[in-house]
Design a protein around this motif. Sequence first.
Motif, mmCIF file in Angstrom:
data_model
loop_
_atom_site.group_PDB
_atom_site.id
_atom_site.type_symbol
_atom_site.label_atom_id
_atom_site.label_comp_id
_atom_site.label_asym_id
_atom_site.label_seq_id
_atom_site.Cartn_x
_atom_site.Cartn_y
_atom_site.Cartn_z
ATOM 1 N N THR A 111 0.857 -1.191 0.000
ATOM 2 C CA THR A 111 0.000 0.000 0.000
ATOM 3 C C THR A 111 0.896 1.245 0.000
ATOM 4 O O THR A 111 2.103 1.143 0.191
ATOM 5 C CB THR A 111 -0.869 0.035 1.264
ATOM 6 N N VAL A 112 0.294 2.413 -0.168
ATOM 7 C CA VAL A 112 1.060 3.662 -0.118
ATOM 8 C C VAL A 112 1.780 3.781 1.226
ATOM 9 O O VAL A 112 2.983 4.054 1.292
ATOM 10 C CB VAL A 112 0.132 4.893 -0.312
ATOM 11 N N ALA A 113 1.052 3.546 2.305
ATOM 12 C CA ALA A 113 1.628 3.698 3.646
ATOM 13 C C ALA A 113 2.800 2.737 3.850
ATOM 14 O O ALA A 113 3.830 3.110 4.417
ATOM 15 C CB ALA A 113 0.561 3.476 4.711
ATOM 16 N N GLU A 114 2.655 1.510 3.362
ATOM 17 C CA GLU A 114 3.744 0.533 3.531
ATOM 18 C C GLU A 114 4.989 0.976 2.773
ATOM 19 O O GLU A 114 6.113 0.848 3.264
ATOM 20 C CB GLU A 114 3.292 -0.846 3.051
ATOM 21 N N LYS A 115 4.785 1.536 1.576
ATOM 22 C CA LYS A 115 5.947 2.001 0.797
ATOM 23 C C LYS A 115 6.644 3.162 1.515
ATOM 24 O O LYS A 115 7.872 3.235 1.557
ATOM 25 C CB LYS A 115 5.505 2.423 -0.601
ATOM 26 N N ILE A 116 5.850 4.048 2.077
ATOM 27 C CA ILE A 116 6.441 5.189 2.795
ATOM 28 C C ILE A 116 7.191 4.683 4.032
ATOM 29 O O ILE A 116 8.304 5.126 4.323
ATOM 30 C CB ILE A 116 5.355 6.223 3.174
ATOM 31 N N PHE A 117 6.597 3.730 4.744
ATOM 32 C CA PHE A 117 7.267 3.182 5.924
ATOM 33 C C PHE A 117 8.595 2.533 5.542
ATOM 34 O O PHE A 117 9.607 2.733 6.201
ATOM 35 C CB PHE A 117 6.354 2.180 6.649
ATOM 36 N N ASP A 118 8.586 1.736 4.477
ATOM 37 C CA ASP A 118 9.824 1.065 4.058
ATOM 38 C C ASP A 118 10.919 2.080 3.756
ATOM 39 O O ASP A 118 12.087 1.865 4.073
ATOM 40 C CB ASP A 118 9.567 0.205 2.815
ATOM 41 N N ALA A 119 10.527 3.205 3.142
ATOM 42 C CA ALA A 119 11.511 4.210 2.754
ATOM 43 C C ALA A 119 12.034 5.015 3.948
ATOM 44 O O ALA A 119 12.990 5.774 3.815
ATOM 45 C CB ALA A 119 10.901 5.153 1.713
ATOM 46 N N HIS A 120 11.396 4.863 5.120
ATOM 47 C CA HIS A 120 11.802 5.651 6.293
ATOM 48 C C HIS A 120 12.177 4.779 7.490
ATOM 49 O O HIS A 120 12.234 5.261 8.620
ATOM 50 C CB HIS A 120 10.662 6.599 6.703
ATOM 51 N N HIS A 121 12.455 3.505 7.225
ATOM 52 C CA HIS A 121 12.708 2.569 8.325
ATOM 53 C C HIS A 121 13.947 2.949 9.152
ATOM 54 O O HIS A 121 14.997 3.233 8.609
ATOM 55 C CB HIS A 121 12.897 1.155 7.762
ATOM 56 N N VAL A 122 13.798 2.968 10.458
ATOM 57 C CA VAL A 122 14.942 3.193 11.355
ATOM 58 C C VAL A 122 15.171 1.978 12.247
ATOM 59 O O VAL A 122 16.288 1.522 12.426
ATOM 60 C CB VAL A 122 14.715 4.453 12.240
ATOM 61 N N ASP A 123 14.080 1.455 12.808
ATOM 62 C CA ASP A 123 14.237 0.384 13.790
ATOM 63 C C ASP A 123 12.913 -0.374 13.926
ATOM 64 O O ASP A 123 11.849 0.143 13.575
ATOM 65 C CB ASP A 123 14.627 0.998 15.145
ATOM 66 N N ASN A 124 13.033 -1.566 14.433
ATOM 67 C CA ASN A 124 11.868 -2.399 14.702
ATOM 68 C C ASN A 124 12.055 -2.954 16.118
ATOM 69 O O ASN A 124 12.471 -4.069 16.311
ATOM 70 C CB ASN A 124 11.814 -3.508 13.635
ATOM 71 N N PRO A 125 11.781 -2.093 17.140
ATOM 72 C CA PRO A 125 12.130 -2.479 18.518
ATOM 73 C C PRO A 125 11.408 -3.726 19.017
ATOM 74 O O PRO A 125 11.953 -4.430 19.866
ATOM 75 C CB PRO A 125 11.761 -1.259 19.357
ATOM 76 N N SER A 126 10.189 -3.992 18.545
ATOM 77 C CA SER A 126 9.548 -5.255 18.916
ATOM 78 C C SER A 126 8.283 -5.439 18.099
ATOM 79 O O SER A 126 7.623 -4.459 17.720
ATOM 80 C CB SER A 126 9.210 -5.295 20.413
ATOM 81 N N GLY A 127 7.974 -6.667 17.810
ATOM 82 C CA GLY A 127 6.726 -7.018 17.138
ATOM 83 C C GLY A 127 6.463 -6.170 15.911
ATOM 84 O O GLY A 127 7.317 -6.033 15.040
ATOM 85 N N ASP A 128 5.254 -5.581 15.873
ATOM 86 C CA ASP A 128 4.902 -4.800 14.692
ATOM 87 C C ASP A 128 5.139 -3.297 14.912
ATOM 88 O O ASP A 128 4.580 -2.462 14.211
ATOM 89 C CB ASP A 128 3.450 -5.070 14.285
ATOM 90 N N ILE A 129 5.960 -2.950 15.904
ATOM 91 C CA ILE A 129 6.279 -1.538 16.144
ATOM 92 C C ILE A 129 7.467 -1.125 15.268
ATOM 93 O O ILE A 129 8.499 -1.783 15.261
ATOM 94 C CB ILE A 129 6.655 -1.296 17.626
ATOM 95 N N HIS A 130 7.287 -0.053 14.532
ATOM 96 C CA HIS A 130 8.349 0.426 13.653
ATOM 97 C C HIS A 130 8.680 1.870 13.973
ATOM 98 O O HIS A 130 7.792 2.715 14.071
ATOM 99 C CB HIS A 130 7.925 0.303 12.191
ATOM 100 N N VAL A 131 9.968 2.132 14.130
ATOM 101 C CA VAL A 131 10.415 3.510 14.317
ATOM 102 C C VAL A 131 10.795 4.037 12.940
ATOM 103 O O VAL A 131 11.572 3.402 12.217
ATOM 104 C CB VAL A 131 11.601 3.567 15.301
ATOM 105 N N ILE A 132 10.214 5.161 12.550
ATOM 106 C CA ILE A 132 10.491 5.733 11.227
ATOM 107 C C ILE A 132 11.099 7.135 11.370
ATOM 108 O O ILE A 132 10.865 7.823 12.363
ATOM 109 C CB ILE A 132 9.223 5.803 10.340
ATOM 110 N N SER A 133 11.867 7.538 10.351
ATOM 111 C CA SER A 133 12.417 8.891 10.343
ATOM 112 C C SER A 133 11.354 9.846 9.815
ATOM 113 O O SER A 133 10.468 9.451 9.052
ATOM 114 C CB SER A 133 13.659 8.946 9.460
ATOM 115 N N LEU A 134 11.450 11.097 10.236
ATOM 116 C CA LEU A 134 10.431 12.084 9.882
ATOM 117 C C LEU A 134 10.991 13.127 8.925
ATOM 118 O O LEU A 134 12.116 13.597 9.087
ATOM 119 C CB LEU A 134 9.926 12.781 11.148
#
Lengths: 430, 175
Positions: free
Chosen positions: A4-27
């Motif tokens: 999806t659009v959101a998934e593509k944006i998340f992939d392009a801003h990935h910083v960390d995946n501290p646990s489970g489905d939590i994703h830290v993204i850059s802003l």
Amino acid sequence: MGKTVAEKIFDAHHVDNPSGDIHVISLDAVFCHEITTPIAINDLVARGKDRVFDPSKIKAVIDHVSPAKDSKTAMQGKILRDWAARHKIKDFFDIGRNGVCHAIFPEQGFVRPGFTIIMGDSHTCTHGAFGAFAAGVGTTDLEVGILKGVCAFKKPQSMKVEIFGRMPDGVYAKDVILALIGKIGVDGATNRVMEFCGSVVDAMTMDQRMTLCNMAVEAGATSGICPPDMVTVEYLWPFIQDQFGTKEGALEEYSRFLPDGDAVYTDTITMDVSGLAPMATFGYRPDQVKPVSDMEGTPVDQVYIGSCTNGRLEDLEIAASILKGKKIAPYVRGIVSPATPGIYSKALETGIIKTFMDAGFCVTNPTCGACLGMSNGVLAQGEVCAATTNRNFNGRMGKGGMVHLVSPATAAASAIEGKICNSPLYRLPE
Amino acid sequence: MKNFNGDVLFLDRSDINTDEIIPAKYLTENSKEALRPYLLEDLSLDGFDPGRDISGKSVVLTRSNFGCGSSREHAPWAFEANGINMVIASGFARIFRQNMFNCGMMAVELPRDTVEIIFNKFNGQKTSITTDMEKMAFTFNVPTGEALEIPFSISQYDLSLVKAGGWVEYADKNY
Ligand code: SF4
């Protein structure tokens, strides 16, 4: 598997995946206003962390109560103003140059397809109209955004909202989103992104797409998103022409963020607007929606045209086309707040402001004011307001007041009648 | 870590929004303590009187979509200022839920049926709760001696925020 659009944006801003489905993204941007940011600033100062990750990516505005109405709101403005000066935040909009955050930041070209944006404001979802992932957050997330330029989210799932058919005359993006919220309920999209598509969305202007995405949060959505297209590029062109030689080049770059054909959605909602009537809310929840004709005759004390939902130029133009040569009912208070100085001055040039004034409207400076019941048009106990805003919660525009959410056309027509009524522009297709 | 034990305030309604939790007119306050007297001032719930019902409570039990509406973190702060560090519900709005954990507080979701059972059994009685963070279970107690143990789950990440006392310290250390 497609994205999806959101998934593509998340992939392009990935910083960390501290646990489970939590994703830290850059802003890419952190937006700030004077209601939720001062308390974040005070807390950062108290923690000895009075820093900003990148002053060029922080944009700040004093918009909610402007001019300040008392010592407390004056202090909120001062804390934000001093902080912007101390950290050399050059995109800071103070009185005279300020406007409602979700109107002025896009107008300044601060939003781009594929961007990640947070703000301490729930209607940050508005900026998804540009194909960005933009989400409202609380003060602590805002603090971390300011300090580190990151934010943590659950990997967003998306709901696909396909809107098609022929829009009847006098029916607008506001009616579409009200009808949609009425259909899926105030938690119908909780923890999901609403990805809009379909011929009706394709044909919408950016102003209309912003109205649509603005109210996504009223169905609980994290963000509303309209995939970027040529309409997006045209709007942004003055800001991006140096970066891209041609509009086609810009579109190609932004196409990275289009959804894949086999993207996975939690659900798909389809909506045919061909029979849609102008809509209004009747209770204290934004999903309590019915056709305006079912509410016809409800007396109003005040009509408010403004806010991040419907305070843009197109909204003012539509309302003015109905008010032209008419007077509002003598016992009705009409208030219009153009959402930015840019909108205000264009409305002055084209005579729209004169039309409002001749009709008996009070024209205020750009501010949120009445929308959240803080200034410039607070309701008294028992009063009723037809408003182009986005929230009809109990007490929203003043304790004991009732708010009916409507489009600018319905608001203007209701001001003339002194009662909620359909606009003369409304016509079902033959 | 904050205290997650004590008496329960039952709020038997869905879709309680943050304007009801703390009205916008108090957003001009710049301290958490200043919000204390105004918690749930505008809540529309038959028979509820904030002046009488909030005092002495430490946990809220409520229905679905709790905390919808505005993003204001003043909502968790207004609870915190009243000694309420935990809300248990059959569902939360995203921002409110995140704000709670970001402050080191807890927003715990339980299945709709379980919440229904708790309301049916205990609403109207003086009910207290003890939270076992190791076992991840709540025990509801009423003066008649009846007790009910309910398991819950929160993610490792949420747990680390609760333990770290919030997201600012966690993020500044890790990123
Ligand atoms: S106009 Fe209203 S809804 Fe929009 S940002 Fe301002 S207060 Fe919030």
